[in-house]
Design an enzyme around this catalytic site. Sequence first.
Site, PDB file in Angstrom:
ATOM      1  N   ASP A 150       0.870  -1.161   0.000  1.00 33.79           N
ATOM      2  CA  ASP A 150       0.000   0.000   0.000  1.00 33.79           C
ATOM      3  C   ASP A 150       0.917   1.224   0.000  1.00 33.79           C
ATOM      4  O   ASP A 150       2.090   1.117   0.357  1.00 33.79           O
ATOM      5  CB  ASP A 150      -0.888  -0.038   1.252  1.00 33.79           C
ATOM      6  CG  ASP A 150      -1.730   1.208   1.411  1.00 33.79           C
ATOM      7  OD1 ASP A 150      -2.353   1.629   0.429  1.00 33.79           O
ATOM      8  OD2 ASP A 150      -1.747   1.761   2.535  1.00 33.79           O
ATOM      9  N   ASP A 188      -0.040   5.091   0.889  1.00 28.26           N
ATOM     10  CA  ASP A 188      -0.220   6.146   1.882  1.00 28.26           C
ATOM     11  C   ASP A 188      -0.094   5.614   3.307  1.00 28.26           C
ATOM     12  O   ASP A 188      -0.793   4.672   3.690  1.00 28.26           O
ATOM     13  CB  ASP A 188      -1.586   6.807   1.704  1.00 28.26           C
ATOM     14  CG  ASP A 188      -1.748   7.427   0.329  1.00 28.26           C
ATOM     15  OD1 ASP A 188      -0.743   7.544  -0.391  1.00 28.26           O
ATOM     16  OD2 ASP A 188      -2.885   7.799  -0.031  1.00 28.26           O
TER      17      ASP A 188
END
Length: 277
Positions: free
Chosen positions: A18, A20
């Site tokens: 992922d 952020d």
Amino acid sequence: MLWVVESHSLPRTAAFFDLDKTVIAKSSTLTFGKSFYQGGLINRRAALRTAYAQFVFLTGGADHDQMERMRKYLSALCRGWNVQQVKEIVAETLHDLIDPIIYDEAASLIEEHHSAGRDVVIVSTSGAEVVEPIGELLGADRVVATRMVVGDDGCFTGEVEYYAYGPTKAEAVKELAQSEGYDLDRCYAYSDSATDVPMLESVGHPYAVNPDRALRRDALARGWPILDFNRPVRLKQRLPVLSVPPRPALVVAAAVGAAAATAGLVWYASRRRTTTV
């Protein structure tokens, strides 16, 4: 952390990240709010709202309902934006905005996975126009990101063509495994959010990074390793650093300062235009 180099006689493997708050310390999309304001894509009110959304994201994370509200807001906000102009703004400000907020620990993990012969794939809910240049900056092999519909005039229509979120991320991981020949039981995945549990479940080696409360609870129950990343650093300035315990109070203070600074700059720019007219 030591890794075993992959044997070429075995099926290929990958590490899925992922973006952020897992690889970078902020929201990749919201980080460009000031640049989009200066480029004329958003007005002062939208810039201030974006700064506030960044603050909320940094201090509390985003659950499913918050992510859904953010998706609707950003989809409506970007309606009519010229895609080429967005790409140019991102390219011009990428190193100034993103390079300083890359977690040193994440950059080291990416290097270690590459050294072990694994592909590195960024899987992010943010838009492709933002995520793809960041993936290139990080040296990722592939990127999965949200795609907006682009009209014949070269502008965003405000509609979402592909939303890389929740179960859709897990589906993308499985599709890549099939097309690239990855053995998911020997693959790795990293995320900070409980919304990414389906992606984490799809691999043999899931890791919770800076997890929100829901993911931390889930990770503890499942016995998934929990990693705390807290050293944002420019890629060119990366040096071996002794482990330092996280300082939550400083993280919150930094978030407040960043939001206030962005709001102040927007107000100052608006004031200057008013006084010079």
